[in-house]
Write an enzyme that holds these catalytic residues in place. Structure first.
Site, short mmCIF file in Angstrom:
data_model
loop_
_atom_site.label_atom_id
_atom_site.label_comp_id
_atom_site.label_asym_id
_atom_site.label_seq_id
_atom_site.Cartn_x
_atom_site.Cartn_y
_atom_site.Cartn_z
N CYS A 1 0.92 -1.28 -0.20
CA CYS A 1 0.14 0.24 0.11
C CYS A 1 0.85 1.16 0.17
O CYS A 1 1.72 1.82 1.29
CB CYS A 1 -0.40 -0.68 1.00
SG CYS A 1 -2.22 0.89 2.20
N CYS B 1 -4.05 7.55 -1.60
CA CYS B 1 -5.37 6.87 -1.94
C CYS B 1 -6.45 7.26 -1.16
O CYS B 1 -7.36 8.59 -1.40
CB CYS B 1 -5.55 5.49 -2.55
SG CYS B 1 -4.34 4.55 -3.07
N THR C 1 -4.05 5.22 7.69
CA THR C 1 -3.14 5.13 6.88
C THR C 1 -2.22 5.59 6.69
O THR C 1 -2.86 7.09 5.58
CB THR C 1 -4.14 4.27 5.74
OG1 THR C 1 -5.01 2.61 6.19
CG2 THR C 1 -2.99 3.28 4.98
N GLU D 1 -0.74 1.63 9.41
CA GLU D 1 -1.88 2.68 10.60
C GLU D 1 -1.53 3.22 12.40
O GLU D 1 -0.79 3.03 12.90
CB GLU D 1 -2.85 1.92 10.68
CG GLU D 1 -3.07 1.68 9.16
CD GLU D 1 -3.09 1.06 8.28
OE1 GLU D 1 -2.20 -0.15 8.87
OE2 GLU D 1 -3.07 1.02 6.92
N HIS E 1 -13.07 5.20 -2.44
CA HIS E 1 -12.55 3.52 -1.93
C HIS E 1 -12.23 3.06 -2.12
O HIS E 1 -10.88 1.76 -2.63
CB HIS E 1 -12.23 4.09 -0.41
CG HIS E 1 -10.98 3.79 0.07
ND1 HIS E 1 -9.04 4.26 -0.22
CD2 HIS E 1 -10.57 2.90 0.87
CE1 HIS E 1 -8.32 4.02 -0.25
NE2 HIS E 1 -9.14 3.88 1.70
N TYR F 1 -10.08 -1.13 -4.89
CA TYR F 1 -9.50 -2.31 -4.26
C TYR F 1 -9.11 -3.53 -5.31
O TYR F 1 -7.74 -3.85 -5.22
CB TYR F 1 -10.49 -2.77 -2.93
CG TYR F 1 -9.96 -2.11 -2.24
CD1 TYR F 1 -10.35 -0.99 -1.53
CD2 TYR F 1 -9.37 -3.13 -1.20
CE1 TYR F 1 -8.77 -0.64 -0.56
CE2 TYR F 1 -8.52 -2.28 -0.12
CZ TYR F 1 -8.14 -1.69 0.48
OH TYR F 1 -8.23 -0.46 2.13
N CYS G 1 -5.86 -1.59 -6.74
CA CYS G 1 -4.48 -1.89 -5.85
C CYS G 1 -4.50 -3.89 -5.46
O CYS G 1 -2.81 -3.08 -5.11
CB CYS G 1 -4.84 -0.77 -4.64
SG CYS G 1 -5.02 -1.40 -2.91
N GLU H 1 -6.25 -6.32 5.65
CA GLU H 1 -6.47 -5.41 5.45
C GLU H 1 -7.18 -5.87 4.03
O GLU H 1 -8.43 -5.16 3.73
CB GLU H 1 -5.01 -4.69 5.48
CG GLU H 1 -5.20 -3.28 4.83
CD GLU H 1 -5.76 -2.75 3.67
OE1 GLU H 1 -6.82 -1.81 3.20
OE2 GLU H 1 -5.74 -3.61 2.31
FE1 SF4 Z 1 -3.78 0.92 0.02
FE2 SF4 Z 1 -4.85 -0.14 -1.90
FE3 SF4 Z 1 -6.29 1.61 0.65
FE4 SF4 Z 1 -4.59 2.82 -1.37
S1 SF4 Z 1 -6.68 1.85 -2.26
S2 SF4 Z 1 -4.83 3.02 0.30
S3 SF4 Z 1 -3.13 1.20 -2.24
S4 SF4 Z 1 -4.70 -0.52 0.09
FE FE Z 2 -7.76 1.68 2.83
#
Ligand code: SF4
Ligand code: FE
Length: 482
Positions: A100, A104, A191, A258, A293, A297, A300, A444
């Site tokens: 990560c 984002c 995060t 975090e 958000h 996913y 990412c 996560e």
């Molecule tokens: Fe992290 Fe993925 Fe969330 Fe972006 S979308 S903050 S890379 S976990």
């Molecule tokens: Fe996240």
């Protein structure tokens, strides 16, 4: 725009208060702390690649406010193409880092706040949107990293914010004066907060009129007076004090890093306040943020899964069983699941719509399904990777054993796979699979961007079950009213 190096140096200039294992970490040393530096390195990639001609198209955008070239992480989506590029950018970044890069959250918080403030002003004649645009321009110009701060500690989950025995369990306004507001409470699971410059506070849930003091959206520096951060533990974080082989992903770390952010009577000037008491807009801000958000996913985690697939396939090569048909079929299953994750994120972007503010927003139904897929398929992808890798990923001795003058020769000899591959390299890949498929990384995937139940609530509402029933009854020949 900042380079990764400039970003890292800018972090040292903050007066941020961070506690880790009971001790305060000097702000200047924070980017180098073994528990934090990996997260800083992965966020740095979002800065560096904006200067790389090969990735410029994904990593940068043109500001609709100033016409300047900006890092995409500070952009407000102006088209469906922008939404699609976001997902492609995330998959590419995950392929580079295997983890990560945290940026984002603020990106999504800014997009959610942009449209919500526009619609709030339309209804109430307030001036939140103009204020927010000034903040956004500041972020685009400085290229600062913004931490999106939504989740409150929530205390007794059966009670609303104003019903809690301790009023601070949700962030709330404790004072208003002619200069600004004073807020108190905390935000959890933050995060990338300790390596950001600013935070954008939002409510955590839909609110009722009696929760007025909790309807607050505002921006403040992460080192504002009264703010402190308590950094969380990760599974295997003690390994970060050991050799790089033992860490699996020594450069970029595992997931986001975090913290709990405590807000002890923090002053926020009015020009940084974007909601104050408009309870009827809290739900809009929350669902917009959550949907933006959840869009991420499949991008990412798609990229993260690419690394897991690559590591599992490389391990099969190193172990000498890559040609076995059951291994090939497991790898194919992992590919199928990964592309399914990605497809849903692309779909919710391609089905994006324009909001009254002019910006583009994802298809909420598909965005929620996209994140929900991650809560399930990642477990299957990771299960297959562990299956392929073999039990030694859980019983492997340490790098120190490998390098020991007395016993190193035994580790070298008995943990070797096929000829031509060093034991050290086989250990590296095993550790990568270990950290990416267990502990904090797996949790996560379940709870990041909201727990599975939160997505289920959203997609069940948006799926229009009544229309499906009606269509089925019609086809079955049952008379139904149109
Ligand atoms: Fe992290 Fe993925 Fe969330 Fe972006 S979308 S903050 S890379 S976990
Ligand atoms: Fe996240």
């Amino acid at each position: 725009m900042m380079t990764g190096k400039e970003y890292k140096e800018s972090l040292r200039k903050r007066n941020i208060v961070v506690y880790l294992q009971g001790k305060q970490i000097p702000a200047k040393e924070l980017p180098d702390h073994p528990f934090i530096r990996g997260h800083v390195n992965s966020a740095s990639v979002t800065y560096d690649l904006a200067f790389d001609p090969a990735y410029e198209n994904l990593m940068t955008a043109t500001s609709h406010l100033t016409g300047k070239k900006i890092n995409r992480f500070t952009h407000i989506h102006q088209s469906v193409e922008d939404l699609v590029k976001k997902v492609k950018m995330l998959r590419m970044l995950s392929l580079k880092t295997g983890t990560c890069y945290q940026r984002c959250v603020g990106f999504d918080a800014m997009n959610a706040t942009y449209g919500t403030t526009f619609e709030m002003d339309q209804k109430y004649g307030t001036h939140y949107h103009e204020r927010f645009k000034k903040f956004l321009e500041y972020i685009q110009d400085t290229d600062f990293m913004v931490s999106g701060a939504m989740t409150d500690p929530k205390g007794d989950r059966s009670k609303r914010p104003s019903q809690q025995s301790d009023p601070d369990l949700f962030v709330h306004v404790v004072e208003k004066n002619d200069k600004g507001i004073v807020i108190r409470g905390a935000k959890a699971h933050m995060t990338g907060m300790v390596n950001s410059h600013e935070m954008l506070i939002m409510p955590t849930m839909s609110l009722k009129p009696e929760d007025k003091d909790y309807a607050v959206c505002c921006a403040l520096p992460v080192d504002a007076p009264g703010v402190l951060h308590i950094f969380g533990r990760q599974s295997n974080d003690g390994r970060k004090l050991e050799g790089d082989i033992d860490q699996g992903n020594a450069k970029y770390g595992i997931v986001g890093g975090e913290c709990l952010t405590v807000l002890n009577d923090v002053f926020v000037p009015w020009e940084r306040v974007f909601m104050c008491g408009e309870t009827d807009f809290a739900g809009m801000l929350v669902t917009r943020f959550a949907s933006y958000h959840r869009q991420n996913y499949g991008g990412c985690k798609g990229g993260v899964s690419d690394i897991v697939i690559g590591a599992a396939a490389a391990m099969a090569d190193m172990n000498g069983y890559a040609k076995a048909s059951h291994i090939k079929s497991k790898i194919n299953e992992m590919i199928h699941l990964t592309e399914t994750l990605y497809a849903c994120s692309i779909a919710c972007s391609a089905e994006g719509v324009q909001l009254p503010s002019g910006q583009y927003f994802v298809n909420m139904l598909l965005a929620n399904v996209s994140k929900h897929n991650v809560t399930r398929y990642i477990y299957e992808i990771d299960r297959l990777a562990q299956d392929i890798a073999g039990g030694f990923i859980a019983t492997l001795p340490s790098q120190a054993d490998l390098e020991s003058p007395e016993i190193g020769k035994y580790v070298e000899k008995y943990f070797k796979g096929v000829d031509g591959v060093s034991t050290a390299d086989r250990m590296r890949v095993a550790r990568l699979i270990e950290v990416m498929t267990g502990g904090t990384a797996l949790v996560e995937s379940m709870h990041g961007a909201g727990s599975p139940q939160a997505q289920e609530v959203m997609y069940s509402k948006l799926a229009n079950l009544e229309a499906k029933k009606k269509a089925a009854l019609k086809i079955a020949g049952v008379k139904v009213e149109d």
